[in-house]
Design an enzyme around this catalytic site. Sequence first.
Site, PDB file in Angstrom:
ATOM      1  N   GLY A  58     -94.979 -35.596 -19.436  1.00 50.22           N
ATOM      2  CA  GLY A  58     -94.916 -34.868 -18.172  1.00 50.22           C
ATOM      3  C   GLY A  58     -94.178 -33.564 -18.367  1.00 50.22           C
ATOM      4  O   GLY A  58     -93.475 -33.382 -19.359  1.00 50.22           O
ATOM      5  N   CYS A  85     -93.588 -39.239 -25.127  1.00 55.06           N
ATOM      6  CA  CYS A  85     -93.057 -37.907 -24.828  1.00 55.06           C
ATOM      7  C   CYS A  85     -92.056 -37.954 -23.666  1.00 55.06           C
ATOM      8  O   CYS A  85     -91.000 -38.547 -23.798  1.00 55.06           O
ATOM      9  CB  CYS A  85     -94.199 -36.925 -24.582  1.00 55.06           C
ATOM     10  SG  CYS A  85     -93.623 -35.218 -24.661  1.00 55.06           S
ATOM     11  N   TYR A  86     -92.397 -37.403 -22.492  1.00 51.89           N
ATOM     12  CA  TYR A  86     -91.459 -37.516 -21.359  1.00 51.89           C
ATOM     13  C   TYR A  86     -91.146 -38.985 -21.103  1.00 51.89           C
ATOM     14  O   TYR A  86     -89.998 -39.339 -20.768  1.00 51.89           O
ATOM     15  CB  TYR A  86     -92.056 -36.891 -20.087  1.00 51.89           C
ATOM     16  CG  TYR A  86     -91.174 -37.084 -18.867  1.00 51.89           C
ATOM     17  CD1 TYR A  86     -90.216 -36.149 -18.537  1.00 51.89           C
ATOM     18  CD2 TYR A  86     -91.298 -38.227 -18.079  1.00 51.89           C
ATOM     19  CE1 TYR A  86     -89.379 -36.336 -17.444  1.00 51.89           C
ATOM     20  CE2 TYR A  86     -90.468 -38.426 -16.979  1.00 51.89           C
ATOM     21  CZ  TYR A  86     -89.516 -37.479 -16.658  1.00 51.89           C
ATOM     22  OH  TYR A  86     -88.696 -37.674 -15.588  1.00 51.89           O
ATOM     23  N   HIS A 180     -97.707 -37.458 -29.287  1.00 48.53           N
ATOM     24  CA  HIS A 180     -98.812 -37.841 -28.395  1.00 48.53           C
ATOM     25  C   HIS A 180     -99.869 -38.653 -29.143  1.00 48.53           C
ATOM     26  O   HIS A 180    -100.675 -38.097 -29.880  1.00 48.53           O
ATOM     27  CB  HIS A 180     -99.434 -36.592 -27.762  1.00 48.53           C
ATOM     28  CG  HIS A 180     -98.527 -35.968 -26.757  1.00 48.53           C
ATOM     29  ND1 HIS A 180     -98.501 -36.363 -25.438  1.00 48.53           N
ATOM     30  CD2 HIS A 180     -97.571 -35.022 -26.890  1.00 48.53           C
ATOM     31  CE1 HIS A 180     -97.583 -35.657 -24.788  1.00 48.53           C
ATOM     32  NE2 HIS A 180     -97.005 -34.847 -25.657  1.00 48.53           N
ATOM     33  N   GLU A 182    -102.291 -40.109 -27.769  1.00 48.54           N
ATOM     34  CA  GLU A 182    -103.552 -40.098 -27.023  1.00 48.54           C
ATOM     35  C   GLU A 182    -104.481 -38.960 -27.431  1.00 48.54           C
ATOM     36  O   GLU A 182    -105.647 -38.951 -27.077  1.00 48.54           O
ATOM     37  CB  GLU A 182    -103.274 -40.050 -25.508  1.00 48.54           C
ATOM     38  CG  GLU A 182    -102.611 -38.771 -24.993  1.00 48.54           C
ATOM     39  CD  GLU A 182    -101.096 -38.752 -25.141  1.00 48.54           C
ATOM     40  OE1 GLU A 182    -100.575 -39.398 -26.061  1.00 48.54           O
ATOM     41  OE2 GLU A 182    -100.431 -38.066 -24.338  1.00 48.54           O
ATOM     42  N   GLY A 235    -130.801 -36.867 -10.665  1.00 47.76           N
ATOM     43  CA  GLY A 235    -131.232 -36.615 -12.042  1.00 47.76           C
ATOM     44  C   GLY A 235    -130.033 -36.486 -12.964  1.00 47.76           C
ATOM     45  O   GLY A 235    -130.159 -36.555 -14.180  1.00 47.76           O
ATOM     46  N   GLY A 236    -128.837 -36.313 -12.377  1.00 52.33           N
ATOM     47  CA  GLY A 236    -127.605 -36.258 -13.171  1.00 52.33           C
ATOM     48  C   GLY A 236    -127.250 -37.655 -13.686  1.00 52.33           C
ATOM     49  O   GLY A 236    -127.826 -38.657 -13.250  1.00 52.33           O
ATOM     50  N   ASP A 238    -124.474 -39.566 -13.392  1.00 52.99           N
ATOM     51  CA  ASP A 238    -123.812 -40.542 -12.536  1.00 52.99           C
ATOM     52  C   ASP A 238    -124.777 -41.215 -11.558  1.00 52.99           C
ATOM     53  O   ASP A 238    -124.823 -42.443 -11.472  1.00 52.99           O
ATOM     54  CB  ASP A 238    -122.654 -39.889 -11.761  1.00 52.99           C
ATOM     55  CG  ASP A 238    -121.619 -39.283 -12.708  1.00 52.99           C
ATOM     56  OD1 ASP A 238    -121.614 -39.673 -13.892  1.00 52.99           O
ATOM     57  OD2 ASP A 238    -120.845 -38.420 -12.269  1.00 52.99           O
ATOM     58  N   SER A 239    -125.541 -40.407 -10.837  1.00 51.94           N
ATOM     59  CA  SER A 239    -126.437 -41.043  -9.860  1.00 51.94           C
ATOM     60  C   SER A 239    -127.531 -41.836 -10.575  1.00 51.94           C
ATOM     61  O   SER A 239    -128.003 -42.860 -10.064  1.00 51.94           O
ATOM     62  CB  SER A 239    -127.019 -40.017  -8.883  1.00 51.94           C
ATOM     63  OG  SER A 239    -127.925 -39.152  -9.523  1.00 51.94           O
ATOM     64  N   SER A 240    -127.916 -41.414 -11.782  1.00 53.41           N
ATOM     65  CA  SER A 240    -128.929 -42.170 -12.522  1.00 53.41           C
ATOM     66  C   SER A 240    -128.402 -43.552 -12.909  1.00 53.41           C
ATOM     67  O   SER A 240    -129.114 -44.549 -12.800  1.00 53.41           O
ATOM     68  CB  SER A 240    -129.317 -41.425 -13.806  1.00 53.41           C
ATOM     69  OG  SER A 240    -129.912 -40.199 -13.485  1.00 53.41           O
ATOM     70  N   LYS A 380    -116.399 -40.892 -17.606  1.00 48.24           N
ATOM     71  CA  LYS A 380    -117.746 -40.402 -17.889  1.00 48.24           C
ATOM     72  C   LYS A 380    -118.337 -41.029 -19.163  1.00 48.24           C
ATOM     73  O   LYS A 380    -119.500 -41.413 -19.193  1.00 48.24           O
ATOM     74  CB  LYS A 380    -117.693 -38.880 -18.056  1.00 48.24           C
ATOM     75  CG  LYS A 380    -119.046 -38.222 -18.033  1.00 48.24           C
ATOM     76  CD  LYS A 380    -119.475 -37.976 -16.619  1.00 48.24           C
ATOM     77  CE  LYS A 380    -120.783 -37.247 -16.531  1.00 48.24           C
ATOM     78  NZ  LYS A 380    -121.098 -36.917 -15.144  1.00 48.24           N
TER      79      LYS A 380
END
Length: 524
Positions: A58, A85-86, A180, A182, A235-236, A238-240, A380
Site C-alpha cells: 500500500g 511490503c506494506y 512483491h 505477485e 460479441g465480447g 464476457d457476454s459470450s 478476465k
Amino acid sequence: MTDIHADRILILDFGSQFTQLIARRVREAGVYCEIYACDAEPALITAFKPSGVILSGGPESVTDATQYPIPQPVFDLNVPVLGICYGMQALAAYFGADVASADHSEFGYATVRARGHSALLKDIQDHVTDEGYGMLDVWMSHGDRVESLPEGFKLIASTDNAPIAGFADEQRHIYALQFHIEVTHTKQGAAIVNRFVHDICGCANDWQAQSIAADGVARAREQVGSANVLLGLSGGVDSSVVAAMLHQAIGEQLTCVFVDTGLLRYGEGDQVMATFSESLGVKVIRVNAEDEFLAALKGIDDPEQKRKIIGGLFIEIFEREARKIDNVQYLAQGTIYPDVIESAGSATGKAHVIKSHHNVGGLPADMKLKLVEPLRELFKDEVRLVGRELGLPAEMVDRHPFPGPGLGVRILGEVRKDFADTLRRADHIFIQELRQHDLYNKVSQAFAVFLPVKSVGVTGDGRRYAHVICLRCVETTDFMTAGWSRLPDDFLDIVSRRIINELDNVSRVVYDISGKPPATIEWE
Ligand code: XMP
C-alpha cells in the site's frame, strides 16, 4: 460436486496497485480468494472464514498517524498470515518492531538472500552463491523499511539495502516479505504463493476452470429456477461466456438479444450468430440496427456526444426488443470481479454493482428484472478459461477488448458507412496478419483507427488523394496504463502494404507510438 469455495484466502487491500495481481496469483494456484478493503467490517472478515490471510502492499507509511492498522480479526482467526511490503511493515508495527521511513527506498530488481530455512521459502531459489546461500531475484518497491525484528520472529530474507526483508513466526504461521511475490518480475513469486496457500494454509487445488464452469452452471440454474432470462449479447468475451454458461444451465429459458449497430468488427455479426445460434443452439434475436445508428450519428463529430448517442440508442433498441419477449424475470449481465472491486471500492458487500459501462445497465425499472451475474467472481483470464471449457472457440474467448461504442470511437469525427466499411477492412487485415505472425496473443489490444483527413499518395501511375489509417497496438496488464507494442518493422511493412493495396480509398498508414498516459488507448 467439489465445493470450490471451501478453501479460501482473504486478501486485505491496503491500497497497493498490485492487490488484484495477488488475487490472480492465488487463483492461478488453484485456490479461491476475495479482496476486502483493509477497513472492512471486522464481522465480515470473520464470517469469510478464510484458510489464510494475505495483507497487500500500500502507499501509506506505517509511521504516519493516518496509517491503516491490521484489523484484529485477522489474528483472532488463528490462520496463517502473509504480509507483503506494506503488509510486512504493518505486521512489524503491530508486533512492536521499529519501522523507519527509510532513506533506503527501493524500486526495482533486487537479489534477496533467503535465510533460516523457513517453511515459506525453503528450497525456493533462483540461484545459489559460492558459499551455498539460496538467492531470489525479486521486485522491490518500498519507501519504509523494517529496522528490527518483532519479538518472537526470525529473519527469513535479507538484501544489502533491507537487512530485514522478511520475517516469520513459524509457530503461529505468520510470515512477512518486503518484496512483491505477485509480480512476474519476482521469478519465484508463483512458487512462494503456492507454498503459502497449499503447504502453509493447507488449501486444496480445487479452483480449476472445469469446476468453476460446472459450479457457475449449477449456481445459475439454482438462482433462476424455471424463470426466463434475457441477455444482451455483444460479441465480447464476457457476454459470450455468460451466454454459453446460461445456455448450459437453463437452455430454452435464455433469450439473447444481439444488437448489430453496424459499428462492429469485420464479420462480427455473422460470427456471433454462427457460434451461438447455429453451433450452440442458443436462442438469439439479431437486430440489424445499422441504419438507425448511422442516422442518429449523422453530422455529429464530438466524441462524447457520439458515445452518448450510441449508448442511448443501444438501450432504446435493446429495451424495445426486450419488451417483445414474454415473461422475462431476469436480466443476465457479464459483470466480472474487477468491475465489482473497482465499483464498490472493495467487495465489502455494501454495494451491488452493475458494470458501469455495460450497455444494458439502463433497463427501465418497470420491467422489474432481477439480475443474474454468473461471472461476478471471475477475473478476465478465468472468464476466458471458463469460456473454452464451455466450448466457445479460442478466437472468440481470446479476443482483444472492444469498446461498447465500437467503431464509433475509432472513426474520428463524423461516423459514415463508407468510413466504417473501410475501417473494418483495414482492421481485419491488421488482425489477420497479427494472427498469421503469431503476434495476436502476445499483445494486449490491437486495432485500426480511421482518420478522416486526406493525404496524397502515388499508386501505380496515378495520384491517390485519400484517407489515412492508423494502427494502434498496446501492451498492458490492466488497461489503466499501457505501452505501445514494438511490432517488428517487417511486420508493419506487410500490414501497411496490404492495406494500401487492397483499399483504394486509403493512401497512407501510420503507427501510433503514444503510451498511456499521456494518450489513451482508444482515440476518442
Ligand atoms: P482508453 O481509451 O480509456 O481505453 O485508454 C481503455 C480500455 O477500455 C476500452 N474502452 C471501452 N470499453 N466501453 C467499453 O466497454 C467503452 O465505452 C470503452 N471505451 C474504451 C478500450 O478499448 C481499452 O481496452
